[in-house]
Design a protein around this motif. Sequence first.
Motif, short mmCIF file in Angstrom:
data_model
loop_
_atom_site.label_atom_id
_atom_site.label_comp_id
_atom_site.label_asym_id
_atom_site.label_seq_id
_atom_site.Cartn_x
_atom_site.Cartn_y
_atom_site.Cartn_z
N ALA A 91 1.05 -1.22 -0.05
CA ALA A 91 0.05 0.06 0.05
C ALA A 91 0.96 1.41 0.20
O ALA A 91 0.36 2.34 -0.39
CB ALA A 91 -0.82 -0.08 1.17
N PHE A 119 6.25 8.87 2.57
CA PHE A 119 5.05 8.22 2.62
C PHE A 119 5.09 6.86 2.55
O PHE A 119 4.40 5.81 2.93
CB PHE A 119 4.16 8.73 1.37
N PHE A 168 -2.02 0.71 10.37
CA PHE A 168 -2.57 1.88 9.79
C PHE A 168 -2.13 3.33 10.16
O PHE A 168 -1.92 4.02 9.35
CB PHE A 168 -4.24 2.00 10.35
N PHE A 192 0.74 4.80 8.18
CA PHE A 192 0.64 5.87 6.85
C PHE A 192 0.23 7.18 7.27
O PHE A 192 0.10 7.96 6.32
CB PHE A 192 -0.78 5.14 6.39
N VAL A 193 0.16 7.53 8.59
CA VAL A 193 -0.08 9.11 8.81
C VAL A 193 1.02 9.55 9.83
O VAL A 193 0.37 10.76 10.38
CB VAL A 193 -1.49 9.18 9.47
N TRP A 229 4.37 10.00 8.30
CA TRP A 229 5.61 10.42 7.63
C TRP A 229 6.23 11.39 7.50
O TRP A 229 7.44 11.62 7.47
CB TRP A 229 5.25 9.89 5.98
#
Lengths: 117, 558, 193
Positions: B215, B255, B299, B302-303, B305
């Motif tokens: 992802a 990211f 999860f 991913f937030v 970076w």
Amino acid sequence: MTTESHVHHPNYVKIWAILVLLLAVSVLGSMSHVREVVLIAAFGIAIVKAYLVAKNFMHINVEKRWVPYLLVVCLLFIFILFAGVSPDVMKQSGLHWSKNPTNVEAQSAPNAPVKHE
Amino acid sequence: MSGEVQHAEAGFFKKYLWSTDHKMIAMQYMFTGMAMALIGGYFAYVFRMQLGFPNQHVPGYGIVTPARYNALVTMHGSIMIFWVAMPVLIAAFGNFLIPLMVGCDDMAFPRINRLSYQIFLVSAIVLLASFLVKGGAFGGAWTAYPPLSANGAYNLTPLGSVLWLLAVALEFVAFLLGGINFTVTAMNSRAPGMKMYDIPLIVWMIVLASVIFMASAGPLIAGAVMLLFDQTMSTGFYDPTRGGDPLLWQHLFWFFGHPEVYVVLLPAMGIVAEVIAVFARKKIFGYKTVLYTTWAVGFLSFVVWAHHQFVAGIDPRMANIFSITTLMISVPITEMVFLYIATLYGGSITLGTPMLWALGFIAEFLIGGVTGIFLGSSGTDIYLHDTYFVIAHFHYTFVPIAIIAVFAGITFWYPKMFGTMLNDTLGKIHFWGTVIPFNVIFIPLFITGTAGDQRRVYSYAQFAEQSRPALQHLRTTSTIALLVMLSFQFVFLFNFFWSLRNGKKAGPNPWRSTTLEWSVPSPPPHGNFSELPTVYRGPYEYGLPGRADDFTPQNVPE
Amino acid sequence: MSASAKPIANTRSVTGIPTARLITWWVIASEIVIFGGLLAAYIMHRIGHPEWAEAASHTNTWAGAFNTLVLLTSSLCAVSAHKAADAMDGPRAAKLLRLTALGGLLFLTIKGFEWTKDIHEGFVISSGGFWSFYYVLAGLHGLHVLAGMIIMLIVASDAAKNQELQRVECIGLYWHFVDIVWIFLFPLLYIAR
């Protein structure tokens, strides 16, 4: 090896005809001079077309539920990416700064060093 | 009931170089990763010699010029992450263990598996080829920020930079292919009776790592294509004078880059979980909590970076947000470590070599995690960014991940892979000879970092504040400790190769473990199971009262 | 390697989804983030650079629209091939898959002409921000079309012999995804100037 049909096959030509019609509408809409009409025609219809392809051609709606969830989560990550990055990339100026002091839109010499004010 | 087609005895080529057998592919990944580790370690040796003994001739290399220094640190970082940590932790252990642990005969797609290794091998060759081209290997740091990485006139390695990018791109393709193979196999090919919560944690961890990788890699693949064109075709994706933005690369890179560290962390934690359950004779405390926490970490990863970009000129409001999320992510990880400690508590612990490594992981990773807090909060990061504090922090996380946990895994599964036992005394010597020097390498670097040592600087001679003798002593100490640590690796290499032929013969289950891979011969035959197993219970049934033994394998009916 | 050499691992299906289709969904998921990342980057830049509208006005809307029609039609062929495969009619599925691939070829040919004209007019990949993104976006998509065509022909040659029919649906899924990407590329590059 048997392939049992896990989907019901609708009339695909009918779906195709709807898609082509939507394509025509979006092209016609693009010729409008009203910006909102163009954007809605372009992207709104694109979303509808994508949905129709996903539902009727890819049979996503009869797939196990977690499959569309997975795909939506991937899309969600892209939205997160957009949200996190766009303030830096999209904005060309702020209260006390601007990004391109030389205001270049055409290409200058490749890889020329950035001029500072 | 095998269902296995009888194969004629395979020749050398088919058996070792063209195999679709997941165990052989695992070995290919493992040995390639180990070889690359020697190269990456050699580079660390060279540049640490330059830092510890500035501008002296380095034995086995020569004089380190500033340009070569940049290439050395770039290659060290790239190799260790992409060509050592990932292939060994994910591809080697994943390939070897997943079919065995879920109770089937191979991966769901063996030929895609073979292809993924071949692409990986090509990527390694492309990277090594970059050492030989004019200008040498890429010298723009493993993070490859433009304009340095986009412009050959700046990085002085115009060919090397293109080859590096291609090598990384190929490596990504290999791991995308491998990762979805693992995921599909773990999802679909499980033995009858193995429900979701009966899957050993390491399988979960490798699969989740593959999913996270998949992802997060996408945007970087897009970004890498853009960088490639900036390098070769005069586009200006990252050139502000041409409408592009260098920050875009940073965002696309991180990211991916941040989830990537969890991509390598998760398998390491999986290995540690397996080892501590066996060596404490106790089930994992809170299996489901560990699992859900891992999903949360996945999860959240991913937030967070942009905490790598606090001083890069990002929107300060973003810095605010990313600071909060970064500090948040430390919570579930700490929780997982607590759960492991709770597993150990009250256990019947034996300190075999794998267990020493697993305990070492917990201790050292804790230090890494705690020091990350200072970097995750943007205020302190303004001072600490790009100093050796950062380097010390991420080595206190990466070395446990890529070295300590890997040795835990190798010493634990060696008997299963090769049919013989490693020498335990040599193993313990190797352990202490690695872990103690490791701390002596990096604790001084916390200090020099807070004292102002910037990263990626080949010599501090021109910096008055940094060239004080007190700081140089610390750097030299760190270098000497590295030499000690590197020399102890020969103990491991000797043990590894000597025990292949001369080690004590291993039965199927020398550690008395419950998971399915220990129910087959060591090493497992082609097809793994003479009779495919059925699973009756979870993976950590140790020390339960009323049972015949202190462990009950998953495939034994009650 | 014949079909009978498949490992047991390939034939099991704990999730209820056959392994071939399962891996196809994962491939599509990974492609969403690849194209999504690139599209997000483009959209950010496009919004931040309104002056790109001039460059963008030079894309040929009719070529883009016709290509959209081509891809939609090829998707129709692909899903019809799936229907044929479900009815165990391998040769018909193969024929429809080959027709789909032909659609892909037509798409790439039109794009070839389109790009030739653009390049003659002086719009190359380094001609500025818009054109750089345009060529990379459409080029990456085109590569996926090409890859899809090749795989499709391989699947078709098996299907013609009534073998590996489950793969017909899978390559169709991939193709529909490629079609959906284009459904968004078309307005982005050709309409929303």
